[in-house]
Design an enzyme around this catalytic site. Structure first.
Site, short mmCIF file in Angstrom:
data_model
loop_
_atom_site.label_atom_id
_atom_site.label_comp_id
_atom_site.label_asym_id
_atom_site.label_seq_id
_atom_site.Cartn_x
_atom_site.Cartn_y
_atom_site.Cartn_z
N SER A 79 26.40 40.03 4.68
CA SER A 79 26.89 40.19 3.69
C SER A 79 27.24 38.90 3.05
O SER A 79 27.95 39.12 1.99
CB SER A 79 28.36 40.90 4.16
OG SER A 79 29.25 40.06 4.94
N PRO A 121 32.70 41.16 8.68
CA PRO A 121 31.27 41.60 8.43
C PRO A 121 30.04 40.88 8.64
O PRO A 121 30.30 40.05 9.11
CB PRO A 121 31.37 41.87 6.70
CG PRO A 121 32.83 41.70 6.38
CD PRO A 121 33.47 40.97 7.55
N CYS A 122 28.85 41.73 9.00
CA CYS A 122 27.81 40.86 9.53
C CYS A 122 27.36 39.64 8.54
O CYS A 122 27.95 39.86 7.38
CB CYS A 122 26.66 42.01 9.67
SG CYS A 122 25.73 42.21 8.07
N LEU A 123 26.67 38.90 8.93
CA LEU A 123 26.50 37.64 8.60
C LEU A 123 25.67 37.92 7.20
O LEU A 123 25.71 37.02 6.18
CB LEU A 123 25.57 36.74 9.26
CG LEU A 123 26.32 36.16 10.56
CD1 LEU A 123 25.43 35.35 11.58
CD2 LEU A 123 27.61 35.26 10.28
#
Length: 288
Positions: free
Chosen positions: A187, A183-185
């Protein structure tokens, strides 16, 4: 392209291929993860790689390693990548980091695609890699953005869950078939604590250091001065053993954290969002 069969997933794969049939040129919102890569590969099988474009959103929330890996996988598939610089970080609603943060991120990406990429590359439609498991989860507000922008979700519509997507990726021999979810940073930052480029860079540096120490699947949750490290449960004993424990502590302190702790629960998908949208912290699932 080489003829392959997909066993128990054959009918659903044919449904995905058929979803692309009405279109001359298709763009796939692409991250290099197994879902978007599998969708990209199936789009290329349906239309031919010269009629498909992989659209990669680039911002401080995308780790450099993920960006490079996405290009490698797209090259394997044979589809060109178009990078789109997104500016969700300038949006106060995104910065506030509520449970709807992913909506603002996806809305920004799809808006940028609609505003430039679709026209320049003559794309008839955009698709993205939501799978059937994602569609059932309450912590995926990006799905609303897809609906508002008329973005296709062929994997979910065909009923392909995460396990099926990985099976298909293995048949296609995609290099990311067994890649852990990434997941993107953003998150990693608790909801209602501001998302900033500095925090994102700190998380990226910390997770890169952990991977260099051999922890392929990891999360570093940002709690101000404290880093809460999530690892696969089977990796926790190794992480706390003398020697490596000191290396982890030193690496994460070098990334800017003052305190380092390891979460004994292991990796928890949706750890920050699910308690807010589902009402219970216990529903967070592993390996998402």
């Amino acid at each position: 392209m080489e003829d392959v069969t997909f066993g128990q997933d054959q009918t659903r794969v044919e449904d995905v291929l058929g979803a692309f049939g009405p279109f001359e040129r298709v763009g796939v919102a692409y991250s290099g993860g197994v879902d978007s890569a599998t969708l990209l590969a199936l789009a290329a099988r349906a239309l031919g790689p010269d009629r498909v474009v992989a659209v990669l959103g680039v911002s401080p929330s995308l780790a450099a390693a993920e960006r490079a890996g996405a290009h490698d996988v797209a090259a394997f598939i044979g589809v060109p990548v178009v990078e789109v610089r997104t500016h969700e970080g300038d949006n106060p609603a995104y910065q506030r980091n509520g449970p709807d943060r992913c909506f603002h991120c996806k809305d920004e990406l799809f808006t940028r695609i609609d505003g430039s990429v679709a026209t320049v590359h003559r794309l008839d439609v955009i698709a993205y890699g939501e799978n059937a498991d994602d569609a059932r989860r309450p912590d995926r507000p990006g799905s609303r953005a897809a609906s508002e922008h008329a973005v296709l979700r062929p994997l979910a519509d065909a009923g392909l869950d995460k396990a099926a997507v990985r099976r298909i990726a293995r048949v296609l021999e995609l290099p990311c078939a067994d890649k852990p979810a990434a997941p993107c940073l953003a998150s990693r930052i608790p909801h209602f604590e501001e998302v900033s480029p500095e925090k994102l860079a700190q998380v990226e540096a910390a997770e890169s250091a952990l991977r260099a120490l051999g922890f392929v699947d990891c999360r570093v949750r940002h709690h101000g001065e404290m880093a809460r490290v999530e690892l696969l449960v089977e990796d926790i004993p190794r992480a706390v053993a003398p020697g490596l424990r000191e290396d982890i502590n030193a690496a994460l302190r070098s990334a800017g954290f003052r305190f380092v702790t390891i979460d004994l629960a292991g990796i928890q998908s949706g750890a920050f969002t699910l308690p807010l949208v589902a009402g219970s912290a216990g529903v967070a699932a592993s390996h998402g």
